[in-house]
Design a protein around this motif. Structure first.
Motif, PDB file in Angstrom:
ATOM      1  N   VAL A 188     -19.857 -87.771 -11.270  1.00 50.55           N
ATOM      2  CA  VAL A 188     -19.675 -87.461  -9.848  1.00 50.55           C
ATOM      3  C   VAL A 188     -18.258 -86.962  -9.583  1.00 50.55           C
ATOM      4  CG1 VAL A 188     -19.504 -88.473  -7.536  1.00 50.55           C
ATOM      5  CG2 VAL A 188     -21.471 -89.004  -8.978  1.00 50.55           C
ATOM      6  N   VAL A 194     -22.712 -92.761  -2.983  1.00 49.75           N
ATOM      7  CA  VAL A 194     -22.303 -92.898  -4.377  1.00 49.75           C
ATOM      8  C   VAL A 194     -23.507 -92.849  -5.304  1.00 49.75           C
ATOM      9  CG1 VAL A 194     -21.165 -94.454  -6.024  1.00 49.75           C
ATOM     10  CG2 VAL A 194     -20.268 -94.230  -3.702  1.00 49.75           C
ATOM     11  N   LYS A 195     -24.615 -93.435  -4.859  1.00 49.53           N
ATOM     12  CA  LYS A 195     -25.783 -93.549  -5.735  1.00 49.53           C
ATOM     13  C   LYS A 195     -27.013 -93.866  -4.905  1.00 49.53           C
ATOM     14  CE  LYS A 195     -27.429 -96.103  -9.801  1.00 49.53           C
ATOM     15  NZ  LYS A 195     -27.214 -97.208 -10.735  1.00 49.53           N
ATOM     16  N   GLN A 221     -34.663-101.104 -10.244  1.00 46.34           N
ATOM     17  CA  GLN A 221     -33.243-101.320 -10.492  1.00 46.34           C
ATOM     18  C   GLN A 221     -32.729-102.571  -9.769  1.00 46.34           C
ATOM     19  OE1 GLN A 221     -31.733 -97.371  -9.337  1.00 46.34           O
ATOM     20  NE2 GLN A 221     -31.529 -96.868 -11.495  1.00 46.34           N
ATOM     21  N   LYS A 233     -29.752 -96.226  -0.441  1.00 49.84           N
ATOM     22  CA  LYS A 233     -28.532 -95.485  -0.773  1.00 49.84           C
ATOM     23  C   LYS A 233     -27.359 -96.444  -0.788  1.00 49.84           C
ATOM     24  CE  LYS A 233     -27.667 -94.079   4.054  1.00 49.84           C
ATOM     25  NZ  LYS A 233     -27.462 -92.974   4.993  1.00 49.84           N
ATOM     26  N   GLU A 235     -22.213 -92.363 -14.755  1.00 50.79           N
ATOM     27  CA  GLU A 235     -22.640 -91.610 -13.572  1.00 50.79           C
ATOM     28  C   GLU A 235     -21.465 -91.355 -12.637  1.00 50.79           C
ATOM     29  OE1 GLU A 235     -25.964 -93.139 -11.354  1.00 50.79           O
ATOM     30  OE2 GLU A 235     -27.166 -93.422 -13.159  1.00 50.79           O
ATOM     31  N   ALA A 236     -20.611 -92.375 -12.458  1.00 49.05           N
ATOM     32  CA  ALA A 236     -19.442 -92.235 -11.582  1.00 49.05           C
ATOM     33  C   ALA A 236     -18.482 -91.173 -12.125  1.00 49.05           C
ATOM     34  CB  ALA A 236     -18.724 -93.577 -11.444  1.00 49.05           C
ATOM     35  N   TYR A 258     -32.241 -83.229  -8.436  1.00 47.00           N
ATOM     36  CA  TYR A 258     -32.243 -84.652  -8.787  1.00 47.00           C
ATOM     37  C   TYR A 258     -33.302 -85.409  -7.978  1.00 47.00           C
ATOM     38  CZ  TYR A 258     -30.814 -89.559  -8.780  1.00 47.00           C
ATOM     39  OH  TYR A 258     -30.815 -90.925  -8.858  1.00 47.00           O
ATOM     40  N   ASP A 318     -23.725 -96.941 -15.129  1.00 46.65           N
ATOM     41  CA  ASP A 318     -23.185 -96.679 -13.790  1.00 46.65           C
ATOM     42  C   ASP A 318     -21.820 -96.006 -13.864  1.00 46.65           C
ATOM     43  OD1 ASP A 318     -25.399 -97.754 -12.575  1.00 46.65           O
ATOM     44  OD2 ASP A 318     -24.491 -99.706 -12.167  1.00 46.65           O
ATOM     45  N   VAL A 343     -30.515 -96.044  -5.352  1.00 43.03           N
ATOM     46  CA  VAL A 343     -31.113 -97.086  -6.196  1.00 43.03           C
ATOM     47  C   VAL A 343     -32.608 -97.121  -5.920  1.00 43.03           C
ATOM     48  CG1 VAL A 343     -31.163 -99.553  -6.693  1.00 43.03           C
ATOM     49  CG2 VAL A 343     -28.990 -98.414  -6.286  1.00 43.03           C
TER      50      VAL A 343
END
Length: 225
Positions: free
Chosen positions: A141, A73-74, A80, A60, A137-138, A160, A134, A76
């Motif tokens: 969010v 935030v994301k 990746q 994370k 995606e941000a 998800y 990225d 991984v």
């Protein structure tokens, strides 16, 4: 230790744009690392002197807010890259990376990757494409935080995780997150996340086996308001 030019993982990230010679050179200077669940890969504010290619496992990426709370935030996953933004901007990391399960990563020194960015335009373009993804995606969010309820955001997080990481043989989500992690993903208090998960359970949308969560009605979760 597998060689980069023979590693299937590179097909899932920008490293696929490197030539065989470039991959062989990187393979000679990379470091394979095993990271235990809960271990920090890098801290927020740390200067990164390379990138990490995730060969197995999930981590994370989170940021500490002004009130001392983590915001995830994301996540991984296998295939990746970690740390490429800090590498290019030459700034300290904006996020902390923590392993959510046991991980295997390959660390590639900055000096090697920087030269390839300068000399291989196809590789540079692939890195740009990943960063653009990225950013998208941000953006999503930010909009979700402003416009969707905690119930909607938590339902989307469960879907998800189910769709991205799959389930165990018993049907429970394969990624075990703490209730605090769920709260940090959707940007709410842990108590609120626990309350909403209890509501989902009463509504027959999910069930629990200890700390594990099993989705019972994914279509119902998609209709949550």
């Amino acid at each position: 230790m597998s060689k980069c030019e023979q590693c299937i993982i590179k097909q899932f990230n920008s490293l696929k744009a490197l030539t065989t010679d470039e991959l062989m050179r990187i393979s000679g200077c990379k470091t394979s690392m095993f990271i235990k669940k809960g271990e920090v890969i890098f801290e927020e504010g740390e200067m990164l002197n390379g990138v990490y290619c995730v060969k197995d496992g999930i981590c994370k990426l989170s940021k500490l807010s002004a009130n001392g709370k983590d915001q995830i935030v994301k996540m991984v996953v296998k295939g990746q890259l970690l740390g490429q933004r800090s590498l290019i901007s030459d700034e300290s990391s904006n996020l902390q990376a923590v392993a959510l399960n046991d991980m295997e990563v390959c660390f590639i020194p900055k000096s090697e990757i920087i030269n390839d960015l300068k000399n291989n335009s196809k590789f540079s373009f692939e890195v740009l494409k990943e960063m653009a993804g990225d950013l998208k995606e941000a953006d999503d969010v930010i909009v979700n935080m402003a416009q969707k309820s905690v119930r909607e955001r938590l339902a989307e997080a469960l879907i998800y995780i189910h769709d991205s990481f799959g389930t165990n043989p018993d049907g429970t989500l394969s990624v075990l997150l703490s209730r605090e992690d769920f709260a940090n993903i959707v940007g709410t208090a842990t108590e609120s996340a626990i309350r909403v998960l209890s509501q989902f359970k009463k509504e027959g949308l999910i069930s629990t086996v200890g700390k594990q969560i099993k989705i019972e009605d994914i279509e119902g979760l998609k209709r949550v308001e």
